[in-house]
Design a protein around this motif. Structure first.
Motif, PDB file in Angstrom:
ATOM      1  N   VAL A  23       0.573   7.104   1.131  1.00 33.42           N
ATOM      2  CA  VAL A  23      -0.379   6.649   2.143  1.00 33.42           C
ATOM      3  C   VAL A  23      -1.643   6.127   1.481  1.00 33.42           C
ATOM      4  O   VAL A  23      -2.180   5.075   1.858  1.00 33.42           O
ATOM      5  CB  VAL A  23      -0.709   7.788   3.128  1.00 33.42           C
ATOM      6  N   GLY A  24      -2.146   6.848   0.495  1.00 31.29           N
ATOM      7  CA  GLY A  24      -3.336   6.407  -0.216  1.00 31.29           C
ATOM      8  C   GLY A  24      -3.115   5.067  -0.901  1.00 31.29           C
ATOM      9  O   GLY A  24      -4.005   4.208  -0.910  1.00 31.29           O
ATOM     10  N   ALA A  25      -1.923   4.878  -1.471  1.00 29.54           N
ATOM     11  CA  ALA A  25      -1.626   3.626  -2.157  1.00 29.54           C
ATOM     12  C   ALA A  25      -1.625   2.454  -1.181  1.00 29.54           C
ATOM     13  O   ALA A  25      -2.162   1.381  -1.478  1.00 29.54           O
ATOM     14  CB  ALA A  25      -0.282   3.734  -2.864  1.00 29.54           C
ATOM     15  N   VAL A  26      -1.016   2.656  -0.016  1.00 28.99           N
ATOM     16  CA  VAL A  26      -0.984   1.582   0.977  1.00 28.99           C
ATOM     17  C   VAL A  26      -2.387   1.277   1.478  1.00 28.99           C
ATOM     18  O   VAL A  26      -2.768   0.106   1.651  1.00 28.99           O
ATOM     19  CB  VAL A  26      -0.050   1.954   2.144  1.00 28.99           C
ATOM     20  N   ASN A  27      -3.187   2.310   1.702  1.00 28.71           N
ATOM     21  CA  ASN A  27      -4.563   2.078   2.160  1.00 28.71           C
ATOM     22  C   ASN A  27      -5.400   1.366   1.101  1.00 28.71           C
ATOM     23  O   ASN A  27      -6.255   0.527   1.438  1.00 28.71           O
ATOM     24  CB  ASN A  27      -5.226   3.390   2.567  1.00 28.71           C
ATOM     25  N   GLU A  28      -5.189   1.694  -0.171  1.00 31.32           N
ATOM     26  CA  GLU A  28      -5.911   0.983  -1.222  1.00 31.32           C
ATOM     27  C   GLU A  28      -5.564  -0.502  -1.198  1.00 31.32           C
ATOM     28  O   GLU A  28      -6.436  -1.364  -1.326  1.00 31.32           O
ATOM     29  CB  GLU A  28      -5.579   1.591  -2.594  1.00 31.32           C
ATOM     30  N   ALA A  29      -4.286  -0.799  -1.024  1.00 30.69           N
ATOM     31  CA  ALA A  29      -3.883  -2.200  -0.940  1.00 30.69           C
ATOM     32  C   ALA A  29      -4.476  -2.862   0.301  1.00 30.69           C
ATOM     33  O   ALA A  29      -4.987  -3.982   0.240  1.00 30.69           O
ATOM     34  CB  ALA A  29      -2.357  -2.300  -0.918  1.00 30.69           C
ATOM     35  N   ARG A  30      -4.446  -2.160   1.409  1.00 30.86           N
ATOM     36  CA  ARG A  30      -4.945  -2.699   2.686  1.00 30.86           C
ATOM     37  C   ARG A  30      -6.450  -2.960   2.636  1.00 30.86           C
ATOM     38  O   ARG A  30      -6.926  -3.983   3.132  1.00 30.86           O
ATOM     39  CB  ARG A  30      -4.593  -1.714   3.798  1.00 30.86           C
ATOM     40  N   LEU A  31      -7.200  -2.035   2.033  1.00 32.51           N
ATOM     41  CA  LEU A  31      -8.654  -2.104   2.081  1.00 32.51           C
ATOM     42  C   LEU A  31      -9.274  -2.895   0.937  1.00 32.51           C
ATOM     43  O   LEU A  31     -10.351  -3.486   1.100  1.00 32.51           O
ATOM     44  CB  LEU A  31      -9.232  -0.689   2.081  1.00 32.51           C
ATOM     45  N   HIS A  32      -8.610  -2.908  -0.242  1.00 31.80           N
ATOM     46  CA  HIS A  32      -9.271  -3.463  -1.422  1.00 31.80           C
ATOM     47  C   HIS A  32      -8.508  -4.602  -2.105  1.00 31.80           C
ATOM     48  O   HIS A  32      -9.135  -5.477  -2.704  1.00 31.80           O
ATOM     49  CB  HIS A  32      -9.518  -2.352  -2.447  1.00 31.80           C
ATOM     50  N   PHE A  99       3.144  -7.761   0.579  1.00 32.45           N
ATOM     51  CA  PHE A  99       3.135  -7.430   1.997  1.00 32.45           C
ATOM     52  C   PHE A  99       1.747  -7.416   2.639  1.00 32.45           C
ATOM     53  O   PHE A  99       1.549  -6.777   3.671  1.00 32.45           O
ATOM     54  CB  PHE A  99       3.800  -6.063   2.206  1.00 32.45           C
ATOM     55  N   CYS A 100       0.789  -8.106   2.060  1.00 25.42           N
ATOM     56  CA  CYS A 100      -0.558  -8.101   2.647  1.00 25.42           C
ATOM     57  C   CYS A 100      -0.546  -8.602   4.088  1.00 25.42           C
ATOM     58  O   CYS A 100      -1.261  -8.075   4.946  1.00 25.42           O
ATOM     59  CB  CYS A 100      -1.506  -8.951   1.804  1.00 25.42           C
ATOM     60  N   ALA A 101       0.229  -9.623   4.364  1.00 28.65           N
ATOM     61  CA  ALA A 101       0.255 -10.175   5.724  1.00 28.65           C
ATOM     62  C   ALA A 101       0.704  -9.133   6.737  1.00 28.65           C
ATOM     63  O   ALA A 101       0.263  -9.136   7.890  1.00 28.65           O
ATOM     64  CB  ALA A 101       1.181 -11.395   5.776  1.00 28.65           C
ATOM     65  N   GLN A 102       1.585  -8.221   6.334  1.00 32.74           N
ATOM     66  CA  GLN A 102       2.098  -7.212   7.258  1.00 32.74           C
ATOM     67  C   GLN A 102       1.133  -6.037   7.436  1.00 32.74           C
ATOM     68  O   GLN A 102       0.976  -5.523   8.537  1.00 32.74           O
ATOM     69  CB  GLN A 102       3.455  -6.680   6.768  1.00 32.74           C
ATOM     70  N   ILE A 103       0.465  -5.613   6.367  1.00 33.36           N
ATOM     71  CA  ILE A 103      -0.319  -4.371   6.463  1.00 33.36           C
ATOM     72  C   ILE A 103      -1.772  -4.589   6.851  1.00 33.36           C
ATOM     73  O   ILE A 103      -2.478  -3.635   7.155  1.00 33.36           O
ATOM     74  CB  ILE A 103      -0.263  -3.569   5.142  1.00 33.36           C
TER      75      ILE A 103
END
Length: 276
Positions: A23-32, A99-103
């Motif tokens: 979850v942390g990894a996905v949020n890092e990608a999503r936010l930063h 997957f930036c477009a999806q998340i």
């Protein structure tokens, strides 16, 4: 309307890196790491039911079946499967690259994950959070406000051009009652149609409710949670837009009803009328 997408990425060997939670990894990608959408989206919250749905995805169930069996309802959801990932931290790099477009959809709020060996299943979703009955009056006022904002500008509804129209007034309790009864009937029985289950038309229903009229119109919608989304949908649909922009109408009422177990989840009825 429920929208479901599934994406699968299979990778060869990836160097082992430090341990990090999925979850942390996905949020890092999503936010930063993802810069496709302006603004900072909110962090995704882990949801145990989505974790269960992700586990079911790993067993070969469809996204729709997995979510239903896990007891999770969404407005929008997407499933991502990544294979051959030796460490969770690599997920951030993979998601940011593929997957930036999806998340980064700002409507997404929750996430579920499941890992089995080197394979990871991710499920991100915009949860089904309909308005409550206590919100009814505020939402009715907001729909009227947005409808009048749309009417204040000339626009095309499909092939037909409409000039700006005068604002609508709040309708009588009788028109509100007709709108609410139809929304409740659609929600209770999982359908969306201008013809009621008893064969009644919009004109029949408003007359039965005691509304005196010389012109009547009706817009319907399902699956959308907010006044902004429902009015935007009507404006973007030629036939609904024609009702919304028609100068024949002088009053408006709107009502919604919720049934999470139905196909649409939430059902809206917008009634237009003109008294004699």
């Amino acid at each position: 309307m429920l929208r479901l997408t599934v994406l699968v990425l299979s990778l060869a060997t990836i160097p082992l890196t430090a341990k990090a939670d999925v979850v942390g990894a996905v949020n890092e990608a999503r936010l930063h790491d993802c810069h496709a959408n302006p603004g900072t989206p909110p962090r995704l919250r882990e949801n145990p039911r989505l974790n269960e749905a992700a586990r079911r995805l790993s067993r070969g169930e469809t996204l729709q079946d997995a979510s239903k069996k896990a007891g999770y309802r969404s407005v929008t959801s997407a499933s991502l499967q990544i294979t051959n990932v030796p460490d969770d931290r690599d997920i951030e790099r993979i998601v940011a690259r593929q997957f930036c477009a999806q998340i980064t959809d700002r409507n997404l709020r929750e996430i579920g994950t499941y890992r089995r060996g080197p394979d990871v299943w991710l499920l991100v979703a915009a949860p089904f959070v309909p308005p409550t009955p206590m919100d009814r009056q505020a939402i009715s006022r907001r729909v009227l406000e947005l409808t009048n904002q749309a009417r204040s500008h000339a626009r095309r509804c499909g092939a037909e051009a409409f000039p700006a129209a005068l604002p609508l007034a709040p309708a009588s309790l009788a028109l509100e009652r007709a709108a609410l009864e139809h929304s409740q009937d659609m929600a209770n029985h999982g359908y969306m149609d201008h013809t009621g289950r008893d064969g009644t038309t919009p004109a029949d229903r408003v007359t039965r409710a005691g509304y005196k009229w010389k012109s009547i119109g009706e817009n319907l919608a399902s699956g959308v949670m907010t006044p902004e989304d429902v009015v935007s949908g009507w404006v973007g649909s030629p036939h609904h837009c024609e009702n919304l922009m028609s100068s024949r109408f002088t009053e408006m009422a709107v009502a919604y009803a919720v049934n999470p177990s139905s196909s649409g989840g939430i059902y809206w009825t917008q009634m237009f009328g003109t008294p004699p």
